[in-house]
Design a protein around this motif. Structure first.
Motif, mmCIF file in Angstrom:
data_model
loop_
_atom_site.group_PDB
_atom_site.id
_atom_site.type_symbol
_atom_site.label_atom_id
_atom_site.label_comp_id
_atom_site.label_asym_id
_atom_site.label_seq_id
_atom_site.Cartn_x
_atom_site.Cartn_y
_atom_site.Cartn_z
ATOM 1 N N GLY A 1 8.238 -2.739 -2.716
ATOM 2 C CA GLY A 1 8.891 -4.028 -2.906
ATOM 3 C C GLY A 1 10.203 -3.771 -4.064
ATOM 4 N N GLN B 1 5.911 -2.316 -8.827
ATOM 5 C CA GLN B 1 4.791 -1.961 -7.994
ATOM 6 C C GLN B 1 4.739 -0.587 -7.253
ATOM 7 O OE1 GLN B 1 1.210 -4.269 -5.245
ATOM 8 N NE2 GLN B 1 3.075 -4.721 -5.219
ATOM 9 N N ASN C 1 -2.851 1.126 -5.544
ATOM 10 C CA ASN C 1 -1.858 0.483 -6.044
ATOM 11 C C ASN C 1 -1.615 0.572 -7.620
ATOM 12 O OD1 ASN C 1 -2.408 -1.586 -3.713
ATOM 13 N ND2 ASN C 1 -0.315 -1.495 -3.784
ATOM 14 N N CYS D 1 -2.889 -8.041 0.016
ATOM 15 C CA CYS D 1 -1.450 -8.704 -0.571
ATOM 16 C C CYS D 1 -1.725 -8.436 -2.140
ATOM 17 C CB CYS D 1 -1.422 -9.758 -0.159
ATOM 18 S SG CYS D 1 -1.098 -9.948 1.923
ATOM 19 N N THR D 2 -0.747 -7.887 -2.357
ATOM 20 C CA THR D 2 -0.682 -7.566 -3.807
ATOM 21 C C THR D 2 0.708 -7.721 -4.681
ATOM 22 O OG1 THR D 2 -0.260 -4.941 -3.647
ATOM 23 C CG2 THR D 2 -2.516 -5.956 -3.908
ATOM 24 N N ARG D 3 0.749 -7.750 -5.820
ATOM 25 C CA ARG D 3 1.951 -7.879 -6.642
ATOM 26 C C ARG D 3 1.786 -7.057 -7.984
ATOM 27 N NH1 ARG D 3 4.275 -13.370 -6.508
ATOM 28 N NH2 ARG D 3 2.952 -13.459 -4.758
ATOM 29 N N LYS E 1 6.124 -11.601 -12.199
ATOM 30 C CA LYS E 1 5.470 -10.904 -11.100
ATOM 31 C C LYS E 1 6.517 -10.438 -10.231
ATOM 32 C CE LYS E 1 1.697 -14.314 -11.403
ATOM 33 N NZ LYS E 1 0.995 -15.123 -10.719
ATOM 34 N N THR E 2 6.155 -9.211 -9.353
ATOM 35 C CA THR E 2 6.845 -8.722 -8.385
ATOM 36 C C THR E 2 6.673 -9.602 -7.196
ATOM 37 O OG1 THR E 2 5.417 -7.116 -7.697
ATOM 38 C CG2 THR E 2 7.146 -6.451 -9.085
ATOM 39 N N GLU E 3 7.451 -9.511 -6.149
ATOM 40 C CA GLU E 3 7.132 -10.148 -4.610
ATOM 41 C C GLU E 3 5.776 -9.595 -4.174
ATOM 42 O OE1 GLU E 3 10.213 -8.991 -2.175
ATOM 43 O OE2 GLU E 3 9.875 -7.004 -2.512
ATOM 44 N N GLU E 4 5.098 -10.471 -3.436
ATOM 45 C CA GLU E 4 3.966 -9.970 -2.814
ATOM 46 C C GLU E 4 4.048 -9.263 -1.690
ATOM 47 O OE1 GLU E 4 -0.145 -12.357 -2.212
ATOM 48 O OE2 GLU E 4 1.347 -13.044 -0.920
ATOM 49 N N ARG E 5 3.327 -8.060 -1.798
ATOM 50 C CA ARG E 5 3.231 -7.209 -0.417
ATOM 51 C C ARG E 5 2.269 -7.055 0.151
ATOM 52 N NH1 ARG E 5 8.230 -4.927 0.781
ATOM 53 N NH2 ARG E 5 6.917 -3.103 1.332
#
Length: 141
Positions: free
Chosen positions: A37, A55, A62, A115-117, A136-140
């Motif tokens: 991400g 991330q 992760n 799905c994580t961020r 927060k980063t974008e969700e991956r």
């Protein structure tokens, strides 16, 4: 002989330049990791931020990572960071660091199948002792 010394100085200079961007290549107890991400920023955009939030994946886990920029440290000098991986709305691998630590990793989390961020939080004790700036980063997935 002079050519060799110029080449050596150039190689040393390039090494010094690249070391500034290599902060987040090895997670604690893991070794090399890969960013997933885009980078997010606490306190502004890519040119005016206080810190970067990223991330990573590696070692079957992760990782969330926050790096507080030198410019913020030099200007403010009193801050604290929390970092974690968010999976399904839950905090995983949460770590709160002592004041004024620039490089901050979450615990490694067993969330590669979710799905994580990455989430980075920072308090600037100079302006407010209680308000945590959260990015927060974008969700991956």
């Amino acid at each position: 002989m002079r050519f060799v010394s110029v080449a050596a100085v150039a190689a040393l200079a390039l090494t010094g330049l690249s070391s500034g961007v290599a902060h987040a290549e090895s997670a604690p107890g893991c070794g090399p990791v890969t960013q997933i991400g885009k980078t997010a920023y606490i306190g502004g955009n890519a040119s005016s931020a206080w810190a970067s939030v990223k991330q990573f994946k590696g070692c079957g886990k992760n990782w969330a990572y926050v790096y507080v920029w030198d410019s913020f440290v030099d200007r403010v000098g009193d801050f604290q960071v929390r970092v974690y991986v968010e999976a399904n709305g839950q905090k995983a691998g949460l770590k709160t660091y002592p004041r004024n630590r620039q490089e901050n990793w979450s615990e490694g989390t067993n969330t590669l199948s979710q799905c994580t961020r990455a989430v980075g939080q920072m308090v600037d004790f100079v302006s407010s002792e209680t308000y945590w700036h959260t990015t927060k980063t974008e969700e991956r997935c």
